[in-house]
Write a protein that holds these residues in place. Structure first.
Motif, mmCIF file in Angstrom:
data_model
loop_
_atom_site.group_PDB
_atom_site.id
_atom_site.type_symbol
_atom_site.label_atom_id
_atom_site.label_comp_id
_atom_site.label_asym_id
_atom_site.label_seq_id
_atom_site.Cartn_x
_atom_site.Cartn_y
_atom_site.Cartn_z
ATOM 1 N N UNK A 1 -0.771 -33.200 78.246
ATOM 2 C CA UNK A 1 -1.369 -34.491 78.560
ATOM 3 C C UNK A 1 -0.262 -35.534 78.613
ATOM 4 N N UNK A 2 -0.512 -36.604 79.347
ATOM 5 C CA UNK A 2 0.489 -37.662 79.497
ATOM 6 C C UNK A 2 0.649 -38.438 78.198
ATOM 7 N N UNK A 3 -0.447 -38.642 77.485
ATOM 8 C CA UNK A 3 -0.397 -39.321 76.184
ATOM 9 C C UNK A 3 -0.771 -38.329 75.091
ATOM 10 N N UNK A 4 -0.264 -38.567 73.895
ATOM 11 C CA UNK A 4 -0.509 -37.638 72.790
ATOM 12 C C UNK A 4 -1.961 -37.641 72.322
ATOM 13 N N UNK A 5 -2.556 -38.817 72.269
ATOM 14 C CA UNK A 5 -3.924 -38.944 71.774
ATOM 15 C C UNK A 5 -4.807 -39.502 72.880
ATOM 16 N N UNK A 6 -5.828 -38.757 73.232
ATOM 17 C CA UNK A 6 -6.762 -39.200 74.265
ATOM 18 C C UNK A 6 -7.986 -39.781 73.580
ATOM 19 N N UNK A 7 -8.217 -41.075 73.781
ATOM 20 C CA UNK A 7 -9.363 -41.751 73.178
ATOM 21 C C UNK A 7 -10.275 -42.348 74.234
ATOM 22 N N UNK A 8 -10.163 -41.853 75.452
ATOM 23 C CA UNK A 8 -10.989 -42.365 76.543
ATOM 24 C C UNK A 8 -11.597 -41.201 77.306
ATOM 25 N N UNK A 9 -12.304 -41.530 78.353
ATOM 26 C CA UNK A 9 -12.908 -40.501 79.190
ATOM 27 C C UNK A 9 -12.021 -40.157 80.383
#
Length: 159
Positions: free
Chosen positions: A48-56
């Motif tokens: 993933x591009x970011x470590x933490x996914x908090x969106x849809x």
């Protein structure tokens, strides 16, 4: 305008579902986004591009930052539409109310198969969307992209 349409659609969904239903559906989609991100990070060659996914919205790329657009082309042939991004080269899938656990699992299976294929037999960089987006990454001066865009629009809209 497009922004107004998104607001109107969101408001209509809110009225249709009610506050509790809207929150429940939002939480369900967020859970699916986190599930998808976890699954993507477990596929060899993807991250993933970011470590933490908090969106849809789940953005991802290859660990080598190569062949992501070829992967998007292969996924398109399998019926999956990914949005192409640049800086970094990546794609994203937006989780919407239509997505279910089963759809995410099907997506991940297809993604695993197509990732193995593209990493073992890289497609030509000048094919499909890979050619369009990949070649634009080779331009050393990004302002040239704007100049070409303006020239194209001028030519398109003149008589």
């Amino acid at each position: 305008s497009r922004n107004g349409m998104i607001f109107a659609g969101t408001y209509a969904a809110f009225l249709s579902l009610g506050k509790e239903g809207y929150v429940t559906e939002s939480m369900r989609m967020n859970r699916l986004g986190k599930k998808l991100a976890k699954e993507i990070n477990e596929i060899e060659g993807l991250q993933t591009v970011v470590d933490t996914v908090d969106t849809t919205v789940v953005s991802f790329t290859t660990t080598s930052n190569k062949y992501i657009y070829s992967l998007a082309d292969l996924m398109q042939k399998e019926g999956w539409s990914l949005n192409i991004l640049q800086n970094p080269n990546s794609v994203h899938l937006c989780i919407t109310p239509i997505h279910t656990d089963e759809i995410i699992e099907d997506f991940v299976k297809t993604l695993q198969t197509q990732t193995k294929k593209v990493l073992s037999e890289p497609l030509a960089a000048d094919s499909g969307m890979a050619g369009i987006y990949g070649n634009s990454q080779k331009i050393s001066d990004p302002s040239l992209v704007n100049q070409v865009g303006y020239a194209y629009l001028d030519a398109y809209y003149s008589e």
